[in-house]
Design a protein around this motif. Structure first.
Motif, PDB file in Angstrom:
ATOM      1  N   VAL A  31     -21.687  19.627  46.133  1.00  0.00           N
ATOM      2  CA  VAL A  31     -21.410  20.555  47.230  1.00  0.00           C
ATOM      3  C   VAL A  31     -21.741  19.948  48.589  1.00  0.00           C
ATOM      4  N   CYS A  32     -20.958  20.316  49.596  1.00  0.00           N
ATOM      5  CA  CYS A  32     -21.221  19.914  50.981  1.00  0.00           C
ATOM      6  C   CYS A  32     -21.031  21.138  51.870  1.00  0.00           C
ATOM      7  N   GLU A  33     -21.343  20.995  53.137  1.00  0.00           N
ATOM      8  CA  GLU A  33     -21.260  22.128  54.058  1.00  0.00           C
ATOM      9  C   GLU A  33     -19.841  22.701  54.145  1.00  0.00           C
ATOM     10  N   LEU A  34     -18.836  21.854  54.055  1.00  0.00           N
ATOM     11  CA  LEU A  34     -17.451  22.341  54.120  1.00  0.00           C
ATOM     12  C   LEU A  34     -17.121  23.254  52.941  1.00  0.00           C
ATOM     13  N   ASP A  35     -17.726  22.991  51.778  1.00  0.00           N
ATOM     14  CA  ASP A  35     -17.526  23.893  50.631  1.00  0.00           C
ATOM     15  C   ASP A  35     -18.054  25.284  50.946  1.00  0.00           C
ATOM     16  N   LEU A  36     -19.171  25.343  51.671  1.00  0.00           N
ATOM     17  CA  LEU A  36     -19.748  26.632  52.050  1.00  0.00           C
ATOM     18  C   LEU A  36     -18.833  27.364  53.029  1.00  0.00           C
ATOM     19  N   VAL A  37     -18.200  26.614  53.928  1.00  0.00           N
ATOM     20  CA  VAL A  37     -17.340  27.209  54.940  1.00  0.00           C
ATOM     21  C   VAL A  37     -16.018  27.678  54.334  1.00  0.00           C
ATOM     22  N   PHE A  38     -15.336  26.790  53.602  1.00  0.00           N
ATOM     23  CA  PHE A  38     -14.008  27.118  53.086  1.00  0.00           C
ATOM     24  C   PHE A  38     -14.033  27.844  51.751  1.00  0.00           C
ATOM     25  N   GLY A  39     -15.142  27.757  51.021  1.00  0.00           N
ATOM     26  CA  GLY A  39     -15.262  28.459  49.752  1.00  0.00           C
ATOM     27  C   GLY A  39     -16.289  29.565  49.826  1.00  0.00           C
ATOM     28  N   PHE A  40     -16.396  30.181  51.015  1.00  0.00           N
ATOM     29  CA  PHE A  40     -17.453  31.181  51.237  1.00  0.00           C
ATOM     30  C   PHE A  40     -17.386  32.335  50.242  1.00  0.00           C
ATOM     31  N   TYR A  41     -16.180  32.756  49.852  1.00  0.00           N
ATOM     32  CA  TYR A  41     -16.061  33.875  48.913  1.00  0.00           C
ATOM     33  C   TYR A  41     -16.632  33.498  47.543  1.00  0.00           C
ATOM     34  N   LYS A  42     -16.521  32.215  47.166  1.00  0.00           N
ATOM     35  CA  LYS A  42     -17.114  31.756  45.910  1.00  0.00           C
ATOM     36  C   LYS A  42     -18.635  31.671  46.025  1.00  0.00           C
ATOM     37  N   VAL A  43     -19.105  31.281  47.207  1.00  0.00           N
ATOM     38  CA  VAL A  43     -20.553  31.223  47.443  1.00  0.00           C
ATOM     39  C   VAL A  43     -21.140  32.627  47.358  1.00  0.00           C
ATOM     40  N   PHE A  44     -20.450  33.605  47.948  1.00  0.00           N
ATOM     41  CA  PHE A  44     -20.929  34.990  47.868  1.00  0.00           C
ATOM     42  C   PHE A  44     -20.899  35.490  46.421  1.00  0.00           C
ATOM     43  N   ALA A  45     -19.877  35.126  45.661  1.00  0.00           N
ATOM     44  CA  ALA A  45     -19.806  35.535  44.257  1.00  0.00           C
ATOM     45  C   ALA A  45     -20.975  34.932  43.476  1.00  0.00           C
ATOM     46  N   LEU A  46     -21.261  33.677  43.744  1.00  0.00           N
ATOM     47  CA  LEU A  46     -22.385  33.005  43.084  1.00  0.00           C
ATOM     48  C   LEU A  46     -23.706  33.664  43.476  1.00  0.00           C
ATOM     49  N   LEU A  47     -23.842  33.984  44.738  1.00  0.00           N
ATOM     50  CA  LEU A  47     -25.040  34.655  45.225  1.00  0.00           C
ATOM     51  C   LEU A  47     -25.207  36.024  44.556  1.00  0.00           C
ATOM     52  N   ASP A  48     -24.084  36.720  44.369  1.00  0.00           N
ATOM     53  CA  ASP A  48     -24.130  38.028  43.705  1.00  0.00           C
ATOM     54  C   ASP A  48     -24.520  37.927  42.231  1.00  0.00           C
ATOM     55  N   GLU A  49     -24.288  36.775  41.632  1.00  0.00           N
ATOM     56  CA  GLU A  49     -24.733  36.569  40.245  1.00  0.00           C
ATOM     57  C   GLU A  49     -26.246  36.382  40.189  1.00  0.00           C
ATOM     58  N   PHE A  50     -26.829  35.906  41.266  1.00  0.00           N
ATOM     59  CA  PHE A  50     -28.282  35.683  41.352  1.00  0.00           C
ATOM     60  C   PHE A  50     -29.046  36.942  41.699  1.00  0.00           C
ATOM     61  N   PHE A  51     -28.638  37.549  42.820  1.00  0.00           N
ATOM     62  CA  PHE A  51     -29.397  38.661  43.388  1.00  0.00           C
ATOM     63  C   PHE A  51     -28.561  39.923  43.416  1.00  0.00           C
ATOM     64  N   LEU A  52     -29.194  41.025  43.067  1.00  0.00           N
ATOM     65  CA  LEU A  52     -28.555  42.327  43.138  1.00  0.00           C
ATOM     66  C   LEU A  52     -29.492  43.246  43.901  1.00  0.00           C
ATOM     67  N   ALA A  53     -29.024  43.754  45.027  1.00  0.00           N
ATOM     68  CA  ALA A  53     -29.809  44.678  45.858  1.00  0.00           C
ATOM     69  C   ALA A  53     -31.171  44.098  46.240  1.00  0.00           C
ATOM     70  N   GLY A  54     -31.215  42.799  46.471  1.00  0.00           N
ATOM     71  CA  GLY A  54     -32.451  42.170  46.913  1.00  0.00           C
ATOM     72  C   GLY A  54     -33.421  41.818  45.807  1.00  0.00           C
ATOM     73  N   GLU A  55     -32.996  41.936  44.585  1.00  0.00           N
ATOM     74  CA  GLU A  55     -33.838  41.599  43.439  1.00  0.00           C
ATOM     75  C   GLU A  55     -33.172  40.481  42.640  1.00  0.00           C
ATOM     76  N   LEU A  56     -33.994  39.586  42.088  1.00  0.00           N
ATOM     77  CA  LEU A  56     -33.456  38.518  41.251  1.00  0.00           C
ATOM     78  C   LEU A  56     -32.837  39.138  40.009  1.00  0.00           C
ATOM     79  N   GLN A  57     -31.556  38.862  39.792  1.00  0.00           N
ATOM     80  CA  GLN A  57     -30.826  39.452  38.680  1.00  0.00           C
ATOM     81  C   GLN A  57     -30.746  38.496  37.493  1.00  0.00           C
ATOM     82  N   GLU A  58     -30.449  37.239  37.758  1.00  0.00           N
ATOM     83  CA  GLU A  58     -30.243  36.255  36.692  1.00  0.00           C
ATOM     84  C   GLU A  58     -30.880  34.942  37.083  1.00  0.00           C
ATOM     85  N   SER A  59     -31.576  34.310  36.127  1.00  0.00           N
ATOM     86  CA  SER A  59     -32.232  33.036  36.429  1.00  0.00           C
ATOM     87  C   SER A  59     -31.770  31.910  35.504  1.00  0.00           C
TER      88      SER A  59
END
Length: 154
Positions: free
Chosen positions: A107-135
């Motif tokens: 991963v590089c910074e451009l992946d974060l910029v152009f693939g932001f929707y995938k980054v948010f999806a990945l983040l949603d797999e980790f945290f739900l409502a501010g709590e760690l969901q999956e580790s």
């Protein structure tokens, strides 16, 4: 100004900023006014960029604790309650970066910029409502690969 009271022991926000202070990803789990979000991002950047690397990755900030790590010029910052386990938050950041790296293949910074929707999806797999969901990295990547397959079919 903070709008609503939140229960103790949660993540309030997760921010990814580059060395120039540009916020690339920001996920908010507590309610903040738009102007307050901008102010927070600016203050956090100034705090982290001036901090010597020999110091810990934990910073007391307002009524919160910032836990951060820098990877490839990007600051990954979690804002949590002072009562939270900072090492667990640091581990969560590291696991998130490992998953990003595996999912985007180096991963590089451009992946974060152009693939932001995938980054948010990945983040949603980790945290739900501010709590760690999956580790589990394996489970998270399996879910992300499933979403990619569904996306291809659409």
């Amino acid at each position: 100004t903070h709008i609503s009271a939140t229960p103790s022991g949660m993540i309030h926000f997760f921010i990814l900023q580059n060395r120039q202070g540009q916020t690339r990803i920001a996920k908010w789990y507590s309610s903040f006014e738009h102007e307050e979000k901008k102010k927070l991002q600016s203050e956090i950047y100034r705090t982290l960029i001036q901090r010597p690397s020999k110091y810990t990755n934990f910073v007391e900030f307002r009524n919160y604790t910032l836990v951060y790590r820098r990877y490839k010029g990007v600051f990954f910052t979690i804002c949590c309650d002072p009562s939270d386990n900072e090492m667990a938050m640091l581990e969560a950041i590291h696991l998130f970066v490992e998953c990003l790296d595996d999912y985007f293949v180096d991963v590089c910074e451009l992946d974060l910029v152009f693939g932001f929707y995938k980054v948010f999806a990945l983040l949603d797999e980790f945290f739900l409502a501010g709590e760690l969901q999956e580790s589990s990295k394996k489970v998270i990547l399996a879910r992300m690969n499933y979403l990619a397959e569904v996306e291809k079919k659409v």
